[in-house]
Write a protein that holds these residues in place. Structure first.
Motif, PDB file in Angstrom:
ATOM      1  N   THR A  55       0.876  -0.854  -0.248  1.00 34.52           N
ATOM      2  CA  THR A  55      -0.268  -0.278  -0.323  1.00 34.52           C
ATOM      3  C   THR A  55       0.851   1.195  -0.138  1.00 34.52           C
ATOM      4  O   THR A  55       1.946   1.424   1.354  1.00 34.52           O
ATOM      5  CB  THR A  55      -0.510  -0.196   1.055  1.00 34.52           C
ATOM      6  OG1 THR A  55      -1.660  -1.346   1.308  1.00 34.52           O
ATOM      7  CG2 THR A  55      -1.699   1.424   1.135  1.00 34.52           C
TER       8      THR A  55
ATOM      9  N   ARG B 179      -2.233   0.543  -4.458  1.00 30.47           N
ATOM     10  CA  ARG B 179      -1.662  -0.707  -4.380  1.00 30.47           C
ATOM     11  C   ARG B 179      -0.818  -1.760  -5.969  1.00 30.47           C
ATOM     12  O   ARG B 179      -2.399  -1.958  -6.724  1.00 30.47           O
ATOM     13  CB  ARG B 179      -2.552  -1.996  -3.665  1.00 30.47           C
ATOM     14  CG  ARG B 179      -3.697  -1.004  -2.774  1.00 30.47           C
ATOM     15  CD  ARG B 179      -4.618  -1.533  -2.100  1.00 30.47           C
ATOM     16  NE  ARG B 179      -5.116  -1.477  -0.412  1.00 30.47           N
ATOM     17  CZ  ARG B 179      -5.970  -0.122  -0.316  1.00 30.47           C
ATOM     18  NH1 ARG B 179      -6.784   0.982  -1.224  1.00 30.47           N
ATOM     19  NH2 ARG B 179      -6.062   0.569   1.128  1.00 30.47           N
TER      20      ARG B 179
ATOM     21  N   THR C 290      -0.073  -4.943  -7.825  1.00 32.79           N
ATOM     22  CA  THR C 290      -0.984  -6.070  -7.629  1.00 32.79           C
ATOM     23  C   THR C 290      -0.058  -7.528  -9.449  1.00 32.79           C
ATOM     24  O   THR C 290       0.283  -7.040 -10.133  1.00 32.79           O
ATOM     25  CB  THR C 290      -2.469  -6.149  -8.873  1.00 32.79           C
ATOM     26  OG1 THR C 290      -3.206  -5.797  -7.388  1.00 32.79           O
ATOM     27  CG2 THR C 290      -2.509  -8.340  -8.618  1.00 32.79           C
TER      28      THR C 290
ATOM     29  N   THR D 121      -4.272  -0.569  -8.515  1.00 39.21           N
ATOM     30  CA  THR D 121      -5.161  -0.121  -8.503  1.00 39.21           C
ATOM     31  C   THR D 121      -5.036   1.043  -7.821  1.00 39.21           C
ATOM     32  O   THR D 121      -4.454   1.348  -6.966  1.00 39.21           O
ATOM     33  CB  THR D 121      -6.238  -1.228  -7.651  1.00 39.21           C
ATOM     34  OG1 THR D 121      -6.311  -2.273  -8.497  1.00 39.21           O
ATOM     35  CG2 THR D 121      -7.509  -0.388  -6.467  1.00 39.21           C
TER      36      THR D 121
ATOM     37  N   GLU E 115      -7.194   4.488  -5.471  1.00 38.71           N
ATOM     38  CA  GLU E 115      -8.269   4.658  -4.868  1.00 38.71           C
ATOM     39  C   GLU E 115      -7.854   6.532  -4.182  1.00 38.71           C
ATOM     40  O   GLU E 115      -7.492   6.002  -3.681  1.00 38.71           O
ATOM     41  CB  GLU E 115      -8.236   3.043  -3.820  1.00 38.71           C
ATOM     42  CG  GLU E 115      -9.696   3.248  -2.606  1.00 38.71           C
ATOM     43  CD  GLU E 115      -9.552   2.378  -1.975  1.00 38.71           C
ATOM     44  OE1 GLU E 115     -10.055   2.501  -0.138  1.00 38.71           O
ATOM     45  OE2 GLU E 115      -9.832   1.175  -2.178  1.00 38.71           O
TER      46      GLU E 115
ATOM     47  N   ASP F  16      -3.425 -13.813  -8.037  1.00 37.81           N
ATOM     48  CA  ASP F  16      -3.220 -12.590  -7.342  1.00 37.81           C
ATOM     49  C   ASP F  16      -4.288 -11.355  -8.170  1.00 37.81           C
ATOM     50  O   ASP F  16      -4.466 -10.495  -7.233  1.00 37.81           O
ATOM     51  CB  ASP F  16      -1.889 -11.965  -7.372  1.00 37.81           C
ATOM     52  CG  ASP F  16      -0.609 -12.294  -6.255  1.00 37.81           C
ATOM     53  OD1 ASP F  16      -1.038 -13.890  -5.785  1.00 37.81           O
ATOM     54  OD2 ASP F  16       0.649 -12.280  -6.395  1.00 37.81           O
TER      55      ASP F  16
ATOM     56  N   ARG G 117      -8.003 -12.666  -6.243  1.00 35.46           N
ATOM     57  CA  ARG G 117      -7.895 -12.189  -5.345  1.00 35.46           C
ATOM     58  C   ARG G 117      -8.275 -10.114  -5.307  1.00 35.46           C
ATOM     59  O   ARG G 117      -9.283 -10.256  -4.269  1.00 35.46           O
ATOM     60  CB  ARG G 117      -6.482 -12.148  -4.378  1.00 35.46           C
ATOM     61  CG  ARG G 117      -6.483 -13.451  -3.670  1.00 35.46           C
ATOM     62  CD  ARG G 117      -4.895 -13.563  -2.667  1.00 35.46           C
ATOM     63  NE  ARG G 117      -3.418 -14.027  -4.166  1.00 35.46           N
ATOM     64  CZ  ARG G 117      -3.158 -15.255  -3.876  1.00 35.46           C
ATOM     65  NH1 ARG G 117      -3.509 -16.069  -4.028  1.00 35.46           N
ATOM     66  NH2 ARG G 117      -3.061 -14.861  -4.522  1.00 35.46           N
ATOM     67  N   LEU G 118      -7.671 -10.198  -6.192  1.00 32.70           N
ATOM     68  CA  LEU G 118      -7.557  -8.508  -6.636  1.00 32.70           C
ATOM     69  C   LEU G 118      -9.446  -8.251  -7.079  1.00 32.70           C
ATOM     70  O   LEU G 118      -9.973  -7.564  -6.413  1.00 32.70           O
ATOM     71  CB  LEU G 118      -7.102  -7.561  -7.283  1.00 32.70           C
ATOM     72  CG  LEU G 118      -7.740  -6.155  -7.386  1.00 32.70           C
ATOM     73  CD1 LEU G 118      -7.214  -5.300  -6.752  1.00 32.70           C
ATOM     74  CD2 LEU G 118      -6.246  -5.967  -9.012  1.00 32.70           C
TER      75      LEU G 118
ATOM     76  N   ALA H  39     -11.562 -10.276  -5.650  1.00 36.13           N
ATOM     77  CA  ALA H  39     -12.524 -10.613  -5.148  1.00 36.13           C
ATOM     78  C   ALA H  39     -13.053  -9.885  -3.757  1.00 36.13           C
ATOM     79  O   ALA H  39     -13.845  -9.285  -3.718  1.00 36.13           O
ATOM     80  CB  ALA H  39     -11.930 -12.168  -4.154  1.00 36.13           C
ATOM     81  N   GLU H  40     -11.841  -8.964  -4.097  1.00 33.68           N
ATOM     82  CA  GLU H  40     -11.671  -7.718  -2.925  1.00 33.68           C
ATOM     83  C   GLU H  40     -12.351  -7.086  -3.006  1.00 33.68           C
ATOM     84  O   GLU H  40     -13.543  -6.205  -2.916  1.00 33.68           O
ATOM     85  CB  GLU H  40     -10.525  -7.306  -2.608  1.00 33.68           C
ATOM     86  CG  GLU H  40      -9.603  -6.106  -1.855  1.00 33.68           C
ATOM     87  CD  GLU H  40      -8.179  -5.359  -2.064  1.00 33.68           C
ATOM     88  OE1 GLU H  40      -8.371  -4.241  -1.652  1.00 33.68           O
ATOM     89  OE2 GLU H  40      -7.269  -5.878  -2.151  1.00 33.68           O
ATOM     90  N   LEU H  41     -12.623  -6.551  -4.855  1.00 35.20           N
ATOM     91  CA  LEU H  41     -12.854  -5.272  -5.156  1.00 35.20           C
ATOM     92  C   LEU H  41     -14.643  -5.694  -6.151  1.00 35.20           C
ATOM     93  O   LEU H  41     -14.878  -5.244  -6.941  1.00 35.20           O
ATOM     94  CB  LEU H  41     -12.098  -4.218  -6.306  1.00 35.20           C
ATOM     95  CG  LEU H  41     -11.043  -4.175  -6.338  1.00 35.20           C
ATOM     96  CD1 LEU H  41      -9.874  -3.584  -7.737  1.00 35.20           C
ATOM     97  CD2 LEU H  41     -11.430  -2.833  -5.423  1.00 35.20           C
TER      98      LEU H  41
END
Length: 354
Positions: free
Chosen positions: A163, A172, A174, A231, A233, A252, A255-256, A258-260
């Motif tokens: 971060t 962030r 990835t 990313t 933000e 990865d 996972r990103l 899923a997070e977003l």
């Protein structure tokens, strides 16, 4: 100009209030005046063609401005922060002019480099020197940037999952995979330029093109180890995800996604340089299906003389229209502002200037 909203008809009337006026974008082009500019876009940054990194106007309030600066280069301006994505401005001879020179770039708070191929990193050293901004990328990217003249202390090596904060922008990274190009494809594309009757490059043009393409890395590990997505933000959770290559989907990335899930506001993904649309769709659309962004803006779809062709966006836009009705799309011209409302009741609305 064209208003573009690809959601089901039941939401169409409400969507008209978004007035996403697009110049040179998807959909039929009309010769009349643009739809009325929304209030958040009635500011100098939303009508100027001068990028913030060149000294142009900064956006006001919670409006963010994206500008395409050719190939996979983008600029984000938000509040008092400027983020550059890739630095490939001094392009090979006969490649379409961007409308500015490398020396015009003088402001940035961060320089993000997706990977170290020449058509993404060529001008990182002069841009880093002029702006004094940190250069962020993979280990291969950092090493290449240093070889090109960026001080080691000015590079930031990331592996993914970190971060970073620059002003009001949180970044962030990835780890992603680069696309795969068949060995015979690049010489075949070069032959097309020679075969189309446009004549060979002059000696001076050859020198300029070779100098441009030499400023990068050909390390084969770039494909599997050296490519990063980012990313960005903004306060309130508004996010913009930028990849300068799209290959097979890496864990990865899942996972990103899923997070977003359900809240990726803007995706800047390549319409890959493959000349056959069906091949391009296999790379790009799988990422759009995975992330389902609210707004998609393409990268890497214009030509580089002797290497890549201009790639028409219609097959991709039609597939988005028909299969991802929750995703809108815009394809700006070089330097045209995409003004985004990032907060309040107009959050997610956008306007593309001429």
């Amino acid at each position: 100009m064209s208003f573009v909203d690809r959601r089901p008809a039941s939401t169409g009337l409400a969507a008209l209030a978004l007035t996403a006026a697009l110049a040179g974008c998807a959909g039929p082009q009309a010769g009349g005046p643009s739809p009325q500019r929304p209030d958040f876009a009635r500011q100098a940054a939303c009508s100027s063609l001068l990028p913030a990194s060149h000294g142009g106007p900064m956006p006001e309030g919670d409006t963010a401005v994206l500008r395409w600066l050719g190939t996979s280069n983008y600029e984000l301006a938000y509040r008092n922060t400027v983020v550059l994505m890739d630095t490939f401005y001094d392009r090979p001879a006969r490649t379409r002019p961007l409308g500015f020179d490398v020396k015009d770039v003088r402001r940035a708070d961060a320089i993000l480099i997706g990977h170290a191929h020449f058509d993404h990193i060529t001008d990182v050293a002069p841009v880093a020197a002029a702006t004094r901004a940190p250069v962020v990328g993979s280990a291969i990217t950092a090493t290449t940037a240093q070889k090109l003249g960026v001080p080691a202390a000015q590079t930031v090596t990331v592996r993914g999952g970190e971060t970073l904060r620059y002003g009001d922008v949180t970044v962030r990274p990835t780890h992603i995979l680069h696309s795969t190009i068949q060995p015979e494809l690049i010489p075949a594309l070069a032959n097309l330029y020679r075969a189309d009757g446009l004549g060979p490059l002059t000696e001076a043009e050859e020198r300029q093109s070779k100098a441009s393409s030499a400023r990068g890395s050909w390390d084969p590990k770039i494909v599997t180890e050296g490519t990063m997505g980012f990313t960005l933000e903004l306060p309130g959770g508004f996010n913009i995800t930028w990849f300068d290559s799209v290959g097979d989907i890496h864990p990865d990335e899942r996972r990103l996604a899923a997070e977003l899930a359900g809240r990726m506001d803007v995706a800047l993904f390549p319409w890959t340089p493959h000349p056959i649309a069906e091949r391009q769709l296999a790379y790009t659309f799988q990422h759009l299906e995975l992330f389902k962004p609210k707004l998609y803006v393409p990268t890497h779809h214009d030509h580089i003389w002797g290497v890549w062709l201009d790639n028409g966006l219609e097959p991709l836009f039609m597939k988005i229209r028909d299969e991802l009705p929750g995703t809108r799309y815009a394809s700006p011209l070089y330097r045209s502002p995409i003004c985004l409302s990032t907060s309040g009741p107009t959050r997610g609305e956008f306007h593309v200037g001429r």
